[in-house]
Each structure stands twice: as structure tokens, then as C-alpha cells.
Write a protein that holds these residues in place. Structure first.
Motif, PDB file in Angstrom:
ATOM      1  N   VAL A  28       0.869  -1.168   0.000  1.00 26.71           N
ATOM      2  CA  VAL A  28       0.000   0.000   0.000  1.00 26.71           C
ATOM      3  C   VAL A  28       0.907   1.220   0.000  1.00 26.71           C
ATOM      4  O   VAL A  28       1.723   1.392   0.904  1.00 26.71           O
ATOM      5  CB  VAL A  28      -0.940   0.016   1.218  1.00 26.71           C
ATOM      6  CG1 VAL A  28      -1.748   1.300   1.248  1.00 26.71           C
ATOM      7  CG2 VAL A  28      -1.870  -1.190   1.192  1.00 26.71           C
ATOM      8  N   ASN A  29       0.787   2.027  -1.042  1.00 22.99           N
ATOM      9  CA  ASN A  29       1.624   3.222  -1.228  1.00 22.99           C
ATOM     10  C   ASN A  29       3.111   2.890  -1.161  1.00 22.99           C
ATOM     11  O   ASN A  29       3.919   3.632  -0.611  1.00 22.99           O
ATOM     12  CB  ASN A  29       1.261   4.300  -0.202  1.00 22.99           C
ATOM     13  CG  ASN A  29      -0.162   4.777  -0.363  1.00 22.99           C
ATOM     14  OD1 ASN A  29      -0.677   4.860  -1.470  1.00 22.99           O
ATOM     15  ND2 ASN A  29      -0.813   5.067   0.745  1.00 22.99           N
ATOM     16  N   LEU A  77      -7.791   1.914   4.646  1.00 21.82           N
ATOM     17  CA  LEU A  77      -7.570   2.562   3.358  1.00 21.82           C
ATOM     18  C   LEU A  77      -8.198   3.945   3.342  1.00 21.82           C
ATOM     19  O   LEU A  77      -9.240   4.176   3.950  1.00 21.82           O
ATOM     20  CB  LEU A  77      -8.173   1.717   2.236  1.00 21.82           C
ATOM     21  CG  LEU A  77      -7.520   0.362   1.986  1.00 21.82           C
ATOM     22  CD1 LEU A  77      -8.308  -0.414   0.953  1.00 21.82           C
ATOM     23  CD2 LEU A  77      -6.084   0.519   1.556  1.00 21.82           C
ATOM     24  N   LYS A  78      -7.542   4.838   2.637  1.00 20.46           N
ATOM     25  CA  LYS A  78      -8.086   6.172   2.423  1.00 20.46           C
ATOM     26  C   LYS A  78      -8.083   6.444   0.925  1.00 20.46           C
ATOM     27  O   LYS A  78      -7.345   5.814   0.170  1.00 20.46           O
ATOM     28  CB  LYS A  78      -7.309   7.230   3.210  1.00 20.46           C
ATOM     29  CG  LYS A  78      -5.841   7.319   2.914  1.00 20.46           C
ATOM     30  CD  LYS A  78      -5.161   8.286   3.864  1.00 20.46           C
ATOM     31  CE  LYS A  78      -3.699   8.439   3.602  1.00 20.46           C
ATOM     32  NZ  LYS A  78      -2.912   7.237   3.553  1.00 20.46           N
ATOM     33  N   ASN A  79      -8.916   7.375   0.511  1.00 24.40           N
ATOM     34  CA  ASN A  79      -9.065   7.697  -0.899  1.00 24.40           C
ATOM     35  C   ASN A  79      -7.703   8.047  -1.509  1.00 24.40           C
ATOM     36  O   ASN A  79      -6.965   8.865  -0.982  1.00 24.40           O
ATOM     37  CB  ASN A  79     -10.041   8.857  -1.067  1.00 24.40           C
ATOM     38  CG  ASN A  79     -10.413   9.081  -2.509  1.00 24.40           C
ATOM     39  OD1 ASN A  79     -10.402   8.164  -3.311  1.00 24.40           O
ATOM     40  ND2 ASN A  79     -10.753  10.305  -2.839  1.00 24.40           N
ATOM     41  N   ASP A 114      -5.213   5.773  -2.083  1.00 23.20           N
ATOM     42  CA  ASP A 114      -4.164   4.795  -1.779  1.00 23.20           C
ATOM     43  C   ASP A 114      -3.902   3.913  -2.988  1.00 23.20           C
ATOM     44  O   ASP A 114      -4.807   3.549  -3.730  1.00 23.20           O
ATOM     45  CB  ASP A 114      -4.572   3.914  -0.585  1.00 23.20           C
ATOM     46  CG  ASP A 114      -4.376   4.593   0.750  1.00 23.20           C
ATOM     47  OD1 ASP A 114      -3.672   5.625   0.790  1.00 23.20           O
ATOM     48  OD2 ASP A 114      -4.909   4.092   1.755  1.00 23.20           O
ATOM     49  N   ARG A 115      -2.618   3.569  -3.153  1.00 17.40           N
ATOM     50  CA  ARG A 115      -2.219   2.675  -4.240  1.00 17.40           C
ATOM     51  C   ARG A 115      -1.962   1.296  -3.645  1.00 17.40           C
ATOM     52  O   ARG A 115      -1.180   1.162  -2.718  1.00 17.40           O
ATOM     53  CB  ARG A 115      -0.952   3.175  -4.923  1.00 17.40           C
ATOM     54  CG  ARG A 115      -1.165   4.454  -5.675  1.00 17.40           C
ATOM     55  CD  ARG A 115       0.140   5.021  -6.194  1.00 17.40           C
ATOM     56  NE  ARG A 115      -0.120   5.902  -7.295  1.00 17.40           N
ATOM     57  CZ  ARG A 115       0.224   5.639  -8.557  1.00 17.40           C
ATOM     58  NH1 ARG A 115       0.881   4.563  -8.842  1.00 17.40           N
ATOM     59  NH2 ARG A 115      -0.081   6.482  -9.516  1.00 17.40           N
ATOM     60  N   ILE A 116      -2.619   0.290  -4.210  1.00 18.29           N
ATOM     61  CA  ILE A 116      -2.501  -1.084  -3.735  1.00 18.29           C
ATOM     62  C   ILE A 116      -1.830  -1.891  -4.841  1.00 18.29           C
ATOM     63  O   ILE A 116      -2.320  -1.921  -5.977  1.00 18.29           O
ATOM     64  CB  ILE A 116      -3.887  -1.669  -3.416  1.00 18.29           C
ATOM     65  CG1 ILE A 116      -4.588  -0.810  -2.373  1.00 18.29           C
ATOM     66  CG2 ILE A 116      -3.760  -3.108  -2.951  1.00 18.29           C
ATOM     67  CD1 ILE A 116      -6.058  -1.111  -2.220  1.00 18.29           C
ATOM     68  N   TYR A 133      -7.284   2.988  -4.925  1.00 15.11           N
ATOM     69  CA  TYR A 133      -8.494   2.883  -4.110  1.00 15.11           C
ATOM     70  C   TYR A 133      -9.239   4.209  -4.210  1.00 15.11           C
ATOM     71  O   TYR A 133      -8.702   5.255  -3.897  1.00 15.11           O
ATOM     72  CB  TYR A 133      -8.137   2.567  -2.656  1.00 15.11           C
ATOM     73  CG  TYR A 133      -9.295   2.641  -1.703  1.00 15.11           C
ATOM     74  CD1 TYR A 133     -10.254   1.643  -1.672  1.00 15.11           C
ATOM     75  CD2 TYR A 133      -9.429   3.710  -0.837  1.00 15.11           C
ATOM     76  CE1 TYR A 133     -11.329   1.709  -0.790  1.00 15.11           C
ATOM     77  CE2 TYR A 133     -10.488   3.792   0.047  1.00 15.11           C
ATOM     78  CZ  TYR A 133     -11.430   2.789   0.055  1.00 15.11           C
ATOM     79  OH  TYR A 133     -12.488   2.859   0.937  1.00 15.11           O
TER      80      TYR A 133
END
Length: 143
Positions: free
Chosen positions: A113-114, A124-126, A128-130, A139
Motif C-alpha cells: 500500500v503506497n 484505506l483512504k481515498n 491509496d495505491r494497492i 483505491y
């Protein structure tokens, strides 16, 4: 005699140019037609960041998230990714009190994640890169 040949070649060249232009227009049309226009305005989803044509397997552009969403290579997951670097049951996304939490299910190659490998449950928050295997998602939470 020379004038006839030059006239014939001129018209053949013009036809070739028109065929080339028509093939470009056809490719643009097919590309535009392939864009998914489903409305994702007020939903929570994962958006593919990678270009679809660079991946050696089929994948969708968007995945709408349910209350519990499993991601992996096995067919019993809601999001199935046939990437050899993705475990059969790779990760789980769970909705709790309006927020989504991501949990790695002891996958072999890990979940990022990030850019950071996660070892525990992550909220998760708006934006975020998964990343799982060769695939990277964004996300998006529009609620």
C-alpha cells in the motif's frame, strides 16, 4: 505512355492513403467503444493503474467493492487475477463502520500500500495505491 503510368500510380497512391486514414479512424473508434462508461460516481471501487494491454492476462479496469471482497488467483474470489505472482487467496478488503480495511492473507509475494509492504490490517483512504504482483490499483472512495 509515361503519362498513363504516372496517372495510374497517382491514383493508386491516393487509394492507399485513404485506406490508411480509414484504418486509423477504425482503430480510434474501436478504442473509444472499448471504454467502460458505467457510472461509478457514488461508489467505492478499485481502479486499475496499469495499462491493460501490458499485462499478460485479462483484467478489468474497475472493481466495485462489496462489504467483504477477496482478491486472488483462485476462482472463489470476488476479484480474480490470473497473475502468477498473486497467491490463490491474496488479500481481503472488509468494510467496517463506513471504512475499508485491507488485510494480506499471508501471500507469498506480499501486498503493498503506497509502496510499503503491509504486515497488519491497514485502513484505506481515498487515493491509496494497492499493489499485488504485477498489478497496481487505486483505491477510490466517492462517498
Amino acid at each position: 505512355m509515361y503519362n498513363i503510368f504516372s496517372l495510374i500510380f497517382k491514383y493508386i497512391f491516393i487509394v492507399i492513403i485513404y485506406l490508411f486514414i480509414l484504418s486509423i479512424i477504425r482503430l480510434i473508434y474501436l478504442d473509444i467503444r472499448g471504454i467502460d462508461t458505467t457510472s461509478l460516481d457514488h461508489s467505492i471501487y478499485l481502479k486499475l493503474i496499469n495499462r491493460k494491454d501490458t499485462l499478460p492476462f485479462k483484467i478489468q479496469e474497475y472493481y466495485t467493492l462489496k462489504d467483504i471482497t477477496n482478491l486472488g488467483r483462485a476462482n472463489n474470489n470476488e476479484i480474480i487475477i490470473k497473475d502468477p505472482y498473486v497467491s490463490k487467496n491474496h488479500l481481503k478488503l472488509v468494510k467496517d463502520e463506513g471504512n475499508y480495511y485491507l488485510e494480506d492473507l499471508n501471500s507469498a509475494n506480499g501486498t503493498y500500500v503506497n509502496g510499503d509492504r503491509i504486515m497488519d490490517v491497514v485502513k484505506l483512504k481515498n487515493g491509496d495505491r494497492i499493489r499485488v504482483g504485477q498489478v497496481e490499483f487505486l483505491y477510490v472512495n466517492r462517498e
